[in-house]
Design a protein around this motif. Structure first.
Motif, short mmCIF file in Angstrom:
data_model
loop_
_atom_site.label_atom_id
_atom_site.label_comp_id
_atom_site.label_asym_id
_atom_site.label_seq_id
_atom_site.Cartn_x
_atom_site.Cartn_y
_atom_site.Cartn_z
N ILE B 206 53.32 3.35 81.69
CA ILE B 206 52.23 2.43 81.36
C ILE B 206 51.11 3.21 80.70
CG2 ILE B 206 50.42 0.94 82.33
CD1 ILE B 206 52.40 0.18 84.56
N VAL B 207 50.63 2.68 79.58
CA VAL B 207 49.42 3.22 78.97
C VAL B 207 48.33 2.18 79.18
CG1 VAL B 207 48.31 4.04 76.87
CG2 VAL B 207 50.76 4.46 77.23
N SER B 208 47.24 2.60 79.82
CA SER B 208 46.18 1.67 80.19
C SER B 208 44.87 2.10 79.56
CB SER B 208 46.03 1.71 81.72
OG SER B 208 46.13 0.44 82.28
N ALA B 209 44.06 1.14 79.14
CA ALA B 209 42.78 1.51 78.52
C ALA B 209 41.64 0.79 79.21
CB ALA B 209 42.79 1.19 77.04
N GLY B 210 40.47 1.43 79.18
CA GLY B 210 39.28 0.87 79.83
C GLY B 210 38.11 0.79 78.88
N ARG B 211 36.94 0.83 79.47
CA ARG B 211 35.71 0.67 78.70
C ARG B 211 35.65 1.64 77.52
NH1 ARG B 211 31.37 -1.76 81.02
NH2 ARG B 211 32.05 -1.24 83.12
N LEU B 262 55.12 7.19 85.04
CA LEU B 262 54.02 7.83 84.32
C LEU B 262 52.95 6.79 83.99
CD1 LEU B 262 52.72 10.17 82.70
CD2 LEU B 262 54.22 9.57 80.78
N TYR B 263 51.72 7.06 84.41
CA TYR B 263 50.59 6.17 84.13
C TYR B 263 49.56 6.96 83.35
CZ TYR B 263 46.99 2.60 84.94
OH TYR B 263 46.04 1.61 84.77
N ILE B 264 49.25 6.49 82.15
CA ILE B 264 48.28 7.19 81.31
C ILE B 264 47.02 6.35 81.21
CG2 ILE B 264 47.85 8.17 79.02
CD1 ILE B 264 50.87 8.57 78.73
N ALA B 265 45.91 6.87 81.74
CA ALA B 265 44.64 6.13 81.76
C ALA B 265 43.74 6.66 80.65
CB ALA B 265 43.97 6.30 83.13
N LEU B 266 43.44 5.79 79.70
CA LEU B 266 42.61 6.19 78.57
C LEU B 266 41.22 5.58 78.69
CD1 LEU B 266 45.20 5.45 75.71
CD2 LEU B 266 44.77 7.64 76.85
N VAL B 285 48.14 10.57 84.29
CA VAL B 285 47.42 11.31 83.27
C VAL B 285 46.11 10.58 83.02
CG1 VAL B 285 47.39 11.90 80.79
CG2 VAL B 285 49.49 12.21 82.13
N ALA B 286 45.02 11.34 82.92
CA ALA B 286 43.73 10.72 82.59
C ALA B 286 43.13 11.43 81.39
CB ALA B 286 42.78 10.80 83.77
N ILE B 287 42.73 10.64 80.41
CA ILE B 287 42.00 11.19 79.28
C ILE B 287 40.65 10.48 79.25
CG2 ILE B 287 41.94 11.54 76.78
CD1 ILE B 287 45.00 11.51 76.79
N ASN B 288 39.60 11.27 79.41
CA ASN B 288 38.27 10.69 79.50
C ASN B 288 37.27 11.76 79.09
OD1 ASN B 288 35.75 9.49 80.51
ND2 ASN B 288 37.12 8.10 81.61
N LYS B 289 36.22 11.37 78.37
CA LYS B 289 35.29 12.42 77.95
C LYS B 289 34.24 12.75 79.01
CE LYS B 289 32.55 9.43 74.99
NZ LYS B 289 32.14 9.08 73.65
N ASP B 290 34.16 11.91 80.04
CA ASP B 290 33.25 12.20 81.13
C ASP B 290 33.99 12.99 82.20
OD1 ASP B 290 31.55 12.27 83.27
OD2 ASP B 290 31.65 10.11 83.70
N LEU B 303 42.61 15.40 81.20
CA LEU B 303 42.18 16.03 79.95
C LEU B 303 40.79 15.49 79.62
CD1 LEU B 303 42.66 17.73 77.38
CD2 LEU B 303 43.81 15.74 76.38
N VAL B 304 39.80 16.38 79.63
CA VAL B 304 38.45 15.97 79.27
C VAL B 304 38.37 16.01 77.75
CG1 VAL B 304 35.99 16.45 79.50
CG2 VAL B 304 37.53 16.90 81.41
N ALA B 305 38.39 14.85 77.14
CA ALA B 305 38.40 14.80 75.67
C ALA B 305 38.05 13.41 75.20
CB ALA B 305 39.80 15.17 75.16
N ASP B 306 37.67 13.33 73.94
CA ASP B 306 37.42 12.05 73.29
C ASP B 306 38.78 11.42 73.01
OD1 ASP B 306 36.88 9.93 71.67
OD2 ASP B 306 35.66 11.05 70.23
N LEU B 307 39.02 10.24 73.57
CA LEU B 307 40.36 9.66 73.43
C LEU B 307 40.70 9.36 71.97
CD1 LEU B 307 40.76 6.23 73.06
CD2 LEU B 307 39.42 6.34 75.14
N PHE B 308 39.65 9.10 71.15
CA PHE B 308 39.93 8.79 69.74
C PHE B 308 40.42 10.01 68.98
CE2 PHE B 308 36.98 5.49 71.13
CZ PHE B 308 37.74 4.38 70.82
#
Lengths: 250, 324
Positions: B206-211, B262-266, B285-290, B303-308
């Motif tokens: 699953i690829v999931s996206a938030g705010r 596998l759950y990828i939180a963007l 997996v979490a990708i978030n810049k905060d 991964l602390v990063a800009d998802l874009f």
């Protein structure tokens, strides 16, 4: 339209609760009790319906005397008056629904609104049980409520797996609210002042003659398994490599 | 003890796989208390559903059909199940903790004055007494629950029980007569969230996206990543409330409960309510810049990063892997 809104106080859902060391309950010291978020949506919807169709909004809760504080919050939002059925915190869904059925009958309500689920027990039961006990239609997980011209029926759009579904229910009915129904207002300062003077009737549970012997009883609580999270990767290349070679999920 | 009934979920005549976990839970109860497990299919022209249900290891399938059951309604379903339970004397009824089971099972509880345990994740015995485990407080507590009365009613958390195998020896299908009680209710319409992707509750990835995804059009990026992984797409409440994603995608305490490989939180911060819906995933997996985002506390790979920036890189890396 006379609308009854059932509400429940819950521990602030933004705080992570902990289980007591002996498993006898949840640590509630220093956690603020608030109106269950889904119930707030129900109060808001009732106020909007009253604004359009006129009528009365009566808030009801079943619980300890301290629940008065959250009931006053609903009154401060704009509800007209309230009924507090004084009972312990441990009534199960069947008992609460049977108590509410008595209040609904006493009040001759034409519509009952309530949250789809309280975020403490996470049961998602009382509205549906109440509808069955009353022999009324039910519409759960509402994201939109529209009344027919004669106000004898309503079309309710529901959030369901797979999308949205609309059903028509004849009134009186029980409708349980989901997140997208509305955005609840905050109580204004004058609202809070006025709420202090609004009628709040306290009814002892025993006076209703309802069998509330527990049918579903929580014997103990345990903390869930903790995840060993917190792992970090430096960049996308490392992430993909680890997913492939270490976690083996690619 | 008395026999056990599983109410089969289907959508417009297509068997839903969440029922397989419900069959497993019902069999777990049968293992503890005795009794046989039967399935009940309600609908109109749903013989094919009964046929699938017959291959899941149940003793028999009861098939209740009629035009009034062509569209699911809680009132008719709860009424019909109550009729079957009374006529056949079932001691327990199981259904999935989906919006199907959550809708009609409490009504059944009210009709039969029978105890219901919602969203159960385990069954066990303490001496002669049955004990049920269920998550409470957004999954931050697991309650041990005792039920009194009969029949016992349960809705089952799909992720907590391994699905029963399909395609086994065919159990007999028995027609039952049920009456529809519409109780002032009528079906009006349904607006389906269309997708070619795997269902959220059945997907391996699953690829999931938030705010952090910021706009509906940016879900294109989520789709491209999902294409590479044959993933289902999920969303946090924030993304659904903003109107960027349909309600059907919401993962969390009051939305879908998932546990993929596998759950990828963007761009998902990881509110308590969201974690409640995905923290049993095998790999997160979490990708978030905060870097302070609470999602990192449950992530195996943060991964602390800009998802874009990170997501297009990830798509490129996955393409490279495929062609290698």
């Amino acid at each position: 339209m006379k609308i009854l809104v059932a509400i429940k106080p819950v521990p602030n859902p933004d705080e992570k609760v902990k289980v007591k060391g002996d498993g006898s309950g949840i640590v509630l010291d220093n956690i603020k009790m608030v109106v269950n978020p889904f119930c707030e949506i129900a109060v808001e919807e009732a106020l909007r319906i009253r604004e359009k169709l006129s009528g009365e909004v009566v808030v009801v809760t079943v619980g300890p005397k301290e629940s008065e504080q959250q009931v006053r919050t609903a009154l401060a939002m704009g509800a007209d008056r309230a009924v507090l059925v004084e009972a312990g915190r441990d009534l199960d869904s069947l008992a609460v629904a049977k108590v509410l059925a008595k209040v609904v009958a006493d009040e001759q309500a034409e519509l009952v609104l309530m949250g789809k689920q309280s975020v403490d027990d996470d049961n998602n039961q009382v509205g549906q049980i109440l509808a069955a006990v009353l022999g009324w239609p039910q519409a759960t997980f509402a994201s939109k409520i529209e009344f027919a011209a004669d106000n004898k029926k309503a079309n309710v759009t529901r959030e369901v797996d797979g999308g949205l579904e609309t059903i028509e229910v004849a009134l009186p009915a029980v409708v349980t609210t989901d997140l997208r129904l509305n955005e609840p207002r905050y109580a204004s300062l004058p609202g809070i002042m006025k709420a202090k003077k609004k009628e709040l009737k306290v009814v002892p549970l025993a006076s209703l003659g309802v069998d509330t012997a527990p049918r579903v009883k929580v014997l103990s609580y345990a903390a869930p398994k903790q995840r060993a999270g917190g792992g970090r990767v430096a960049d996308v290349a490392e992430l993909v490599s680890k997913l492939k070679n270490e976690a083996k999920v690619l | 003890m008395a026999d056990i009934l599983v109410v089969v979920e289907h959508h417009e005549g297509v068997f839903k796989k969440n029922t397989l976990s419900v069959v497993s839970a019902a069999k777990a109860l049968a293992g503890l208390t005795g009794g046989e497990v039967d399935a009940l299919v309600l609908g109109d022209g749903v013989g094919a559903v009964a046929d699938v249900a017959a291959g899941t290891g149940v003793r028999k399938v009861l098939l209740g059909e009629g035009a009034a059951f062509s569209k699911y309604l809680a009132v008719t379903t709860a009424g019909a199940v109550a009729q079957v339970v009374k006529a056949k004397g079932y001691g327990a009824v199981f259904a999935p903790a989906s919006t199907f089971g959550k809708d009609f099972m409490p009504r059944l509880s009210g009709l039969l004055d029978a105890p219901l345990a919602s969203d159960i994740v385990g069954l066990e015995k303490a001496g002669e007494a049955l004990r049920v485990k269920r998550p409470m407080y957004a999954g931050n507590a697991i309650g041990t629950v005792e039920l009194a009365g009969s029949p016992l009613l349960f809705t089952v958390r799909q992720t907590a029980f391994d699905p029963a195998a399909m395609g086994g020896a065919k159990a007999p299908v028995e027609k039952v007569s049920v009456t529809a009680e519409a109780v002032g209710t009528a079906f009006v319409s349904r607006q389906e969230t269309k997708s070619e992707r795997p269902e959220l509750t059945e997907a391996r990835v699953i690829v999931s996206a938030g705010r952090g995804i910021k706009a509906q059009e940016n879900f294109k990026l989520v789709e491209e990543l999902s294409d590479q992984l044959n993933a289902a797409i999920g969303a946090s409440r924030a993304a659904v409330d903003a109107g960027w994603a349909p309600n059907d995608w919401q993962v969390g305490q009051t939305g879908k409960i998932v546990a993929p490989e596998l759950y990828i939180a963007l761009g998902i911060s990881g509110a308590i309510q969201h974690l409640a819906g995905m923290k049993d995933s095998k790999v997160i997996v979490a990708i978030n810049k905060d870097e302070e985002a609470p999602i990192f506390q449950v992530a195996d790979y943060g991964l602390v990063a800009d998802l874009f920036k990170a997501v297009p890189e990830m798509i490129a890396e996955l393409k490279k892997l495929k062609s290698a």
